[in-house]
Design a protein around this motif. Structure first.
Motif, mmCIF file in Angstrom:
data_model
loop_
_atom_site.group_PDB
_atom_site.id
_atom_site.type_symbol
_atom_site.label_atom_id
_atom_site.label_comp_id
_atom_site.label_asym_id
_atom_site.label_seq_id
_atom_site.Cartn_x
_atom_site.Cartn_y
_atom_site.Cartn_z
ATOM 1 N N TYR A 215 15.689 -20.106 -42.994
ATOM 2 C CA TYR A 215 14.519 -20.940 -43.296
ATOM 3 C C TYR A 215 13.266 -20.307 -42.690
ATOM 4 C CZ TYR A 215 18.384 -24.185 -44.059
ATOM 5 O OH TYR A 215 19.554 -24.754 -44.466
ATOM 6 N N ILE A 216 12.698 -19.381 -43.410
ATOM 7 C CA ILE A 216 11.586 -18.595 -42.874
ATOM 8 C C ILE A 216 10.240 -19.286 -43.084
ATOM 9 C CG2 ILE A 216 10.318 -16.424 -43.158
ATOM 10 C CD1 ILE A 216 13.039 -15.142 -43.853
ATOM 11 N N ALA A 243 9.551 -14.486 -37.319
ATOM 12 C CA ALA A 243 8.207 -13.941 -37.075
ATOM 13 C C ALA A 243 7.978 -12.663 -37.880
ATOM 14 C CB ALA A 243 8.021 -13.671 -35.591
ATOM 15 N N ASP A 244 9.025 -11.872 -38.030
ATOM 16 C CA ASP A 244 8.893 -10.605 -38.768
ATOM 17 C C ASP A 244 8.793 -10.827 -40.272
ATOM 18 O OD1 ASP A 244 9.059 -9.226 -36.388
ATOM 19 O OD2 ASP A 244 11.209 -8.801 -36.577
ATOM 20 N N LYS A 245 9.421 -11.885 -40.784
ATOM 21 C CA LYS A 245 9.538 -12.068 -42.243
ATOM 22 C C LYS A 245 8.654 -13.167 -42.810
ATOM 23 C CE LYS A 245 13.064 -9.150 -42.497
ATOM 24 N NZ LYS A 245 13.010 -7.880 -43.245
ATOM 25 N N LYS A 260 16.795 -13.909 -31.742
ATOM 26 C CA LYS A 260 16.578 -13.234 -33.015
ATOM 27 C C LYS A 260 16.631 -14.178 -34.205
ATOM 28 C CE LYS A 260 18.249 -9.519 -36.001
ATOM 29 N NZ LYS A 260 19.285 -8.503 -36.233
ATOM 30 N N ASP A 261 17.740 -14.945 -34.337
ATOM 31 C CA ASP A 261 18.006 -15.676 -35.572
ATOM 32 C C ASP A 261 17.761 -17.176 -35.492
ATOM 33 O OD1 ASP A 261 18.730 -13.283 -36.719
ATOM 34 O OD2 ASP A 261 20.868 -13.554 -36.309
ATOM 35 N N PHE A 262 17.813 -17.757 -34.310
ATOM 36 C CA PHE A 262 17.596 -19.196 -34.167
ATOM 37 C C PHE A 262 17.031 -19.485 -32.784
ATOM 38 C CE2 PHE A 262 22.156 -18.203 -33.716
ATOM 39 C CZ PHE A 262 22.339 -18.474 -32.369
ATOM 40 N N GLY A 286 17.779 -25.119 -38.103
ATOM 41 C CA GLY A 286 19.216 -24.928 -38.140
ATOM 42 C C GLY A 286 19.917 -25.820 -37.126
ATOM 43 N N ARG A 287 21.239 -25.776 -37.145
ATOM 44 C CA ARG A 287 22.008 -26.702 -36.315
ATOM 45 C C ARG A 287 22.939 -25.977 -35.342
ATOM 46 N NH1 ARG A 287 23.632 -31.225 -40.934
ATOM 47 N NH2 ARG A 287 21.560 -31.298 -41.909
ATOM 48 N N ALA A 288 22.581 -24.790 -34.954
ATOM 49 C CA ALA A 288 23.395 -24.058 -33.978
ATOM 50 C C ALA A 288 23.452 -24.827 -32.663
ATOM 51 C CB ALA A 288 22.811 -22.663 -33.750
ATOM 52 N N LYS A 289 24.581 -24.734 -31.960
ATOM 53 C CA LYS A 289 24.725 -25.471 -30.695
ATOM 54 C C LYS A 289 23.702 -24.990 -29.673
ATOM 55 C CE LYS A 289 28.410 -22.429 -28.947
ATOM 56 N NZ LYS A 289 29.800 -22.384 -28.439
#
Length: 457
Positions: A215-216, A243-245, A260-262, A286-289
């Motif tokens: 979700y960029i 931030a990069d994309k 990096k990802d979340f 996102g829903r990462a712990k």
């Protein structure tokens, strides 16, 4: 509720503010009819306008009236009613307390200097005028509320609803819907007025935390919506990949997080929460712990916070701090609180009960939005079926967060944000229909704000 909100919402519903002022003035005059001699002090705003209408009606009914009107720039309706005063009415424009004659000969003094919209410290000449009123042996009647809480009123006639304990309430014709449903008055009063000496950052510094590899674009939608409603400074704190994309917008500042990802709790260490007034969190998160721990850390900062999207699925109620706005749709609401079935009245009761339970404001999104802080519950029916497009919820979060950054008022920002976003969607859909996108709603926010302001003129 702010009387200006009600006045503007009533105008939107077809009852002009001029009519409300005429009704208010008549109610004041009715209270004064039994007194042989009446002195009215009228300010320059709409509270003063009520007093001017009362003076005109009393004079036309043969009462012995003396009117003191504060000199200077008046509100539009106050000016209109000043111009309508009969030529033979005994009127004195006052620039200082020295312009006020003896008050001993009057049975009743009417205080219509300042109403509920006044904030701050009472200044001259009003301060000395209030002291002179208080020194008079005459009975004192305050219109709506005693000026600055300083007039020692024997009676208070509140308009529409009681503003102080013991006040008599006059019905001036405000429709019930003006109070129950959000409208343009909520928007106008939620956006602070700007002064010539205003400086950068004075009208809100918002931090948006969200985004993940999948979700960029969502944090950008939040930030752009917040800026369109007047927020001075918006910073997006997003994972490095985002931030990069993400789409480039030179109006918005970006702080890449070290994850990096979340979003993770550790990655938030680069942020200084004291630099921001308000936070919006959850959009594209996102829903990462690991993000759940990040949300806990964010809420520990105890900033006014809009909790939206993925953050609603990560939330634990004991993290809340009393300055949060939750913006769930029905499925998200039921995931948090259990089933919400029944008619609109029943669902409103359920929302209010749970808002009180968690000491927060809830915006339960639907065909009719239900907005409650547990004490006050409002409804919003602006919007259009064309707003089912992805990203419009992020726009709503940004609008609410942007208003909250400016005024620091949770319920007021939620009500104004819900109506304004829906109205912007209506404006965009009138032009684009099913081609409407979230960015079209953002682009229509300015027109929506101006349309709201048109009902305040």
């Amino acid at each position: 509720m702010d009387s200006r909100v009600l006045d503007i919402n009533a105008a939107y519903l077809g009852v002009p503010t001029e009519t409300l002022m005429e009704n208010a003035g008549k109610a004041v005059a009715d209270e004064c009819m039994r007194y042989r001699s009446v002195c009215i002090f009228a300010g320059r705003g709409n509270n003063g306008g009520d007093g001017l209408v009362a003076a005109r009606i009393l004079f036309q009914n043969g009462a012995n009236i003396k009117l003191y009107a504060l000199a200077g720039e008046r509100s539009r309706l106050c000016r209109l009613n000043f111009e309508r005063l009969p030529e033979k009415l005994d009127v004195a424009e006052i620039k200082s307390v020295e312009d006020v004659g003896p008050l001993d000969g009057f049975e009743l003094i009417v205080d219509a200097l300042l109403g509920t919209g006044f904030t701050g410290v009472l200044r001259e000449p009003s301060k000395s005028i209030v002291a002179k009123i208080n020194g008079s042996p005459a009975l004192k009647l305050s219109v709506d509320t005693p000026t600055a809480g300083m007039v020692e009123a024997d009676m208070v006639l509140s308009l529409h609803e009681s503003k102080v304990i013991g006040a008599k309430v006059a019905d001036i014709g405000i429709p019930e819907e003006a109070e129950l449903y959000c409208g343009p008055g909520d928007v106008v009063c939620a956006i602070p007025a700007r002064k010539k000496d205003s400086h950068k950052g004075e009208f809100g510094k918002l931090l948006v935390i969200g985004g993940a590899k999948q979700y960029i674009g969502t944090p950008t939608l939040v930030g752009q919506a917040a800026q369109r409603v007047g927020t001075d400074l918006v910073t997006l704190a997003v994972p490095q990949y985002v931030a990069d994309k993400m789409p480039f917008d030179p109006n918005i500042m970006v702080t890449p997080l070290e994850s990096k990802d979340f979003v993770t709790a550790e990655s938030l260490d680069v942020l200084d929460a004291s630099l921001f007034d308000t936070i919006v969190v959850g959009n594209g998160m996102g829903r990462a712990k690991e993000s759940k721990e990040a949300l806990k850390k964010i809420l520990s900062w105890k900033k006014p916070t809009v909790i939206d999207a993925d953050a609603l699925n990560l939330l634990e109620f004991d993290w809340l701090h009393g300055q949060a706005i939750l913006t769930p749709h029905k499925k998200e609401f039921e995931g948090l609180f259990g089933k919400a079935e029944g008619n609109l009245e029943k669902i409103s009761e359920i929302a209010a009960k749970n808002a009180s339970k968690i000491n927060s404001t809830i915006v339960l999104k639907g065909e009719v939005d239900v907005i409650s802080n547990g004490t006050t519950t409002r409804l919003n029916k602006s919007g259009t079926p064309f707003m089912t497009k992805g990203g419009t919820g992020d726009v709503l979060a940004g609008v609410i967060g942007g208003l909250l950054a400016q005024n620091k008022l949770c319920l007021e920002s939620a009500c104004a944000g819900a109506f304004l976003t829906g109205l912007a969607g209506e404006i965009a859909s009138d032009k684009l229909g099913e081609s409407l996108t979230a960015t079209d709603v953002i682009a229509s926010l300015h027109e929506a704000i101006e349309k709201c302001r048109s009902f305040a003129k």
